[in-house]
Scaffold this motif. Structure first.
Motif, PDB file in Angstrom:
ATOM      1  N   HIS A  42       0.665  -1.012  -0.480  1.00  0.00           N
ATOM      2  CA  HIS A  42      -0.253  -0.144  -0.189  1.00  0.00           C
ATOM      3  C   HIS A  42       0.802   1.114  -0.069  1.00  0.00           C
ATOM      4  O   HIS A  42       0.287   2.142  -0.028  1.00  0.00           O
ATOM      5  CB  HIS A  42      -0.683  -0.193   1.130  1.00  0.00           C
ATOM      6  N   ASP A  43       2.264   1.439  -0.013  1.00  0.00           N
ATOM      7  CA  ASP A  43       3.086   2.028  -0.360  1.00  0.00           C
ATOM      8  C   ASP A  43       2.887   2.926  -1.827  1.00  0.00           C
ATOM      9  O   ASP A  43       2.750   2.117  -2.905  1.00  0.00           O
ATOM     10  CB  ASP A  43       4.225   1.980   0.151  1.00  0.00           C
ATOM     11  N   VAL A  44       3.705   3.330  -1.806  1.00  0.00           N
ATOM     12  CA  VAL A  44       3.688   3.736  -3.378  1.00  0.00           C
ATOM     13  C   VAL A  44       4.675   3.072  -4.217  1.00  0.00           C
ATOM     14  O   VAL A  44       4.447   3.458  -5.493  1.00  0.00           O
ATOM     15  CB  VAL A  44       5.657   5.368  -3.148  1.00  0.00           C
ATOM     16  N   SER A  45       5.277   1.897  -4.067  1.00  0.00           N
ATOM     17  CA  SER A  45       6.176   1.145  -4.980  1.00  0.00           C
ATOM     18  C   SER A  45       4.465   0.246  -5.458  1.00  0.00           C
ATOM     19  O   SER A  45       4.703  -0.796  -6.746  1.00  0.00           O
ATOM     20  CB  SER A  45       6.645   0.053  -4.281  1.00  0.00           C
ATOM     21  N   GLY A  46       3.337   0.132  -4.838  1.00  0.00           N
ATOM     22  CA  GLY A  46       2.060  -0.584  -4.868  1.00  0.00           C
ATOM     23  C   GLY A  46       0.880   0.204  -5.839  1.00  0.00           C
ATOM     24  O   GLY A  46       1.622   1.520  -6.647  1.00  0.00           O
ATOM     25  N   HIS A  47       0.296  -0.700  -6.387  1.00  0.00           N
ATOM     26  CA  HIS A  47      -0.578   0.397  -6.626  1.00  0.00           C
ATOM     27  C   HIS A  47      -1.951   1.016  -6.549  1.00  0.00           C
ATOM     28  O   HIS A  47      -3.072   1.368  -6.687  1.00  0.00           O
ATOM     29  CB  HIS A  47      -1.374  -0.494  -8.025  1.00  0.00           C
ATOM     30  N   THR A  48      -2.247   0.912  -5.325  1.00  0.00           N
ATOM     31  CA  THR A  48      -3.172   1.103  -4.150  1.00  0.00           C
ATOM     32  C   THR A  48      -3.902   2.751  -4.408  1.00  0.00           C
ATOM     33  O   THR A  48      -4.673   3.121  -5.086  1.00  0.00           O
ATOM     34  CB  THR A  48      -2.802   1.246  -2.978  1.00  0.00           C
ATOM     35  N   TRP A  49      -3.131   3.444  -4.690  1.00  0.00           N
ATOM     36  CA  TRP A  49      -3.429   4.759  -4.707  1.00  0.00           C
ATOM     37  C   TRP A  49      -3.257   4.854  -6.391  1.00  0.00           C
ATOM     38  O   TRP A  49      -4.110   6.331  -6.873  1.00  0.00           O
ATOM     39  CB  TRP A  49      -0.967   5.771  -4.445  1.00  0.00           C
ATOM     40  N   HIS A  50      -3.491   3.825  -6.660  1.00  0.00           N
ATOM     41  CA  HIS A  50      -4.127   3.697  -8.794  1.00  0.00           C
ATOM     42  C   HIS A  50      -5.560   4.807  -8.056  1.00  0.00           C
ATOM     43  O   HIS A  50      -6.373   5.055  -9.130  1.00  0.00           O
ATOM     44  CB  HIS A  50      -3.257   3.514  -9.133  1.00  0.00           C
TER      45      HIS A  50
END
Length: 83
Positions: free
Chosen positions: A6-14
């Motif tokens: 869930h950090d910037v390396s993942g895609h949750t923020w998309h």
């Protein structure tokens, strides 16, 4: 598949807020459908809607400004579509 980071390396923020809420509440397999497999369960039986919103707010607070702005814009567009 395991839940993504869930950090910037993942895609949750998309994803917009509504999608993140449904995925957390119902589980990704239910939301994505089409036989999607994930180790992540839904949390409807464990967390209230307010608790889910609080968890998502915490996760968002850990993202850099650029990712928070992008996700906020996605959420704004999602809300406009439902009006």
């Amino acid at each position: 598949m395991p839940a993504p980071p869930h950090d910037v390396s993942g895609h949750t923020w998309h994803h917009p807020d509504g999608v993140l809420f449904r995925i957390t509440k119902e589980g990704p397999a239910v939301v994505v459908g089409n036989g999607y497999e994930s180790d992540m369960p839904g949390f409807a039986a464990v967390l209230s809607d307010d608790e889910i919103r609080a968890v998502l707010a915490f996760i968002r607070s850990t993202w850099p400004e650029r990712e928070r702005q992008y996700q906020s814009e996605m959420s704004r567009r999602e809300k406009e579509k439902t009006r």
